[in-house]
Design an enzyme around this catalytic site. Structure first.
Site, PDB file in Angstrom:
ATOM      1  N   HIS A 106       0.852 -38.632   7.034  1.00 43.63           N
ATOM      2  CA  HIS A 106      -0.383 -38.447   6.169  1.00 43.63           C
ATOM      3  C   HIS A 106      -1.723 -38.798   6.701  1.00 43.63           C
ATOM      4  O   HIS A 106      -1.719 -39.583   7.677  1.00 43.63           O
ATOM      5  CB  HIS A 106      -0.202 -39.219   4.790  1.00 43.63           C
ATOM      6  CG  HIS A 106      -0.408 -40.704   5.093  1.00 43.63           C
ATOM      7  ND1 HIS A 106      -1.573 -41.390   5.264  1.00 43.63           N
ATOM      8  CD2 HIS A 106       0.621 -41.522   5.127  1.00 43.63           C
ATOM      9  CE1 HIS A 106      -1.088 -42.772   5.316  1.00 43.63           C
ATOM     10  NE2 HIS A 106       0.040 -43.107   4.958  1.00 43.63           N
ATOM     11  N   GLU A 211       7.329 -43.481   1.759  1.00 47.27           N
ATOM     12  CA  GLU A 211       7.018 -44.600   2.487  1.00 47.27           C
ATOM     13  C   GLU A 211       7.944 -45.789   2.365  1.00 47.27           C
ATOM     14  O   GLU A 211       8.573 -45.755   1.130  1.00 47.27           O
ATOM     15  CB  GLU A 211       5.528 -45.191   2.324  1.00 47.27           C
ATOM     16  CG  GLU A 211       5.270 -46.314   3.310  1.00 47.27           C
ATOM     17  CD  GLU A 211       5.454 -46.035   4.720  1.00 47.27           C
ATOM     18  OE1 GLU A 211       6.494 -45.984   5.320  1.00 47.27           O
ATOM     19  OE2 GLU A 211       4.303 -46.168   5.479  1.00 47.27           O
TER      20      GLU A 211
END
Length: 369
Positions: A106, A211
């Site tokens: 990201h 994550e």
């Protein structure tokens, strides 16, 4: 920094990966040693599967990597010195057993610039610029990537990155809205117009590539209803729970308020990542983009690196062109919005998928003339 560099394509095989070493976590605030005692690897795999919905997927078959030198030719005398010519590491599989996977981290989030207490952190204005830069980079490539599927972590920063990198401009109607418009909120959320879905490319959210769960709230997923409202064009059907179950599971406290768990263990992240790659191999698409996170990418990809590769090698963008190694691409943290392309193979997969380039030939061939 915009993602404008192209790195060599690395190959990873889900049938060959190494067992991760359990180290003291040093990333994202996980400073307490995580110890796994009296817990088998099967327990970790089962827990990882249950948390992200892999109950119907076979557990990853993990074994030690094959030796780097296979069938080494005998020594020969060259110039009076013994010379042993190493064989290259080759892996030949049918095209139906391979997928091209574009791994993307990201863009810069507010948690990356000190606001890690922001729950399910958004991209900063610069993070959006990075995502747009990745979009321009992909559009400028001499050969189109031909991506057929986009898989994204359900956290907001990855969904926003996917919208910036793969979105098709402003929506023309309600039917093709990938992301609704965002109003700026200081130190929380950058403003951005609505984004249209990329035509003909499904976008699927998957907990398997989210994550590594730290004790920071930036890694906690907000309610599914809120996320769906912001990203109406994303398929969230694989997300099993309305509220996040992973962050509370790995951040628990006893009755007196003393912390019991200190985030997700590294071995757990690796097993979750390998199971996710097995899921990718079940998909019919062969060219896939995965938008994920630094920790998940590191712990997943490094399981497939050379057993003797150093951990945390110098960043690959600091090496001269043409000198990147397999270990530097699989064992190094991704920069914000960096993309690396991998070839995922499993010779056991794809029995129900054909090769569109196959030509039978032989005695059954009939001339069209």
């Amino acid at each position: 920094m915009l993602c404008s560099s192209v790195h060599p394509v690395s190959q990873i095989s889900v049938s060959e990966c190494k067992l991760p070493a359990v180290r003291t976590p040093k990333r994202q605030g996980l400073r307490a040693a995580v110890r796994i005692q009296a817990v088998t690897r099967r327990d970790i795999q089962t827990e990882a599967a249950a948390l992200v919905g892999f109950s119907s997927i076979a557990m990853a078959s993990v074994r030690a990597p094959a030796q780097e030198i296979r069938n080494t030719p005998p020594e020969t005398d060259v110039g009076g010195d013994a010379f042993r010519a190493p064989e290259p590491l080759l892996n030949l599989v049918p095209v139906r057993c391979a997928k091209t996977v574009h791994c993307i981290r990201h863009g810069e989030g507010f948690h990356n610039i000190g606001f890690d207490g922001n729950e399910d952190a958004h991209l900063t204005p610069f993070g959006w610029s990075q995502a747009h830069g990745l979009h321009d980079h992909m559009q400028s490539l001499p050969t189109a990537l031909g991506i057929q599927l986009i898989v994204v972590s359900p956290l907001v920063r990855t969904l926003e990155t996917a919208a910036g990198a793969f979105g098709a401009g402003l929506p023309e109607g309600a039917a093709n809205v990938m992301m609704t418009s965002l109003e700026p909120r200081e130190q929380w959320q950058a403003g951005h117009p609505a984004v249209a879905l990329p035509p003909g490319i499904p976008v699927i959210a998957h907990e398997g590539c989210r994550e590594r769960v730290s004790w920071s709230k930036c890694d906690a997923r907000r309610s599914l209803q809120d996320t769906k409202q912001q990203f109406p064009g994303v398929d969230f059907s694989l997300i099993q729970s309305e509220q996040d179950t992973m962050w509370p599971h790995f951040n628990s406290f006893d009755e007196s308020g003393v912390r019991i768990t200190f985030g997700e263990p590294e071995a757990h992240v690796t097993d979750r990542g390998i199971q996710f790659l097995h899921w990718l191999m079940t998909r019919p698409e062969s060219r896939i983009a995965v938008v994920s996170h630094c920790g998940w990418l590191f712990h997943t990809l490094s399981a497939f690196s050379h057993a003797e590769a150093p951990v945390r090698s110098p960043p690959i963008n600091s090496a001269p062109p043409g000198t990147h190694t397999r270990s530097s691409e699989l064992d190094v943290d991704f920069q914000n919005c960096e993309m690396r392309t991998m070839v995922l193979t499993d010779p056991r997969s794809g029995p129900d998928r054909g090769d569109p380039t196959w030509f039978q030939g032989g005695p059954s061939f009939q001339s069209a003339a």
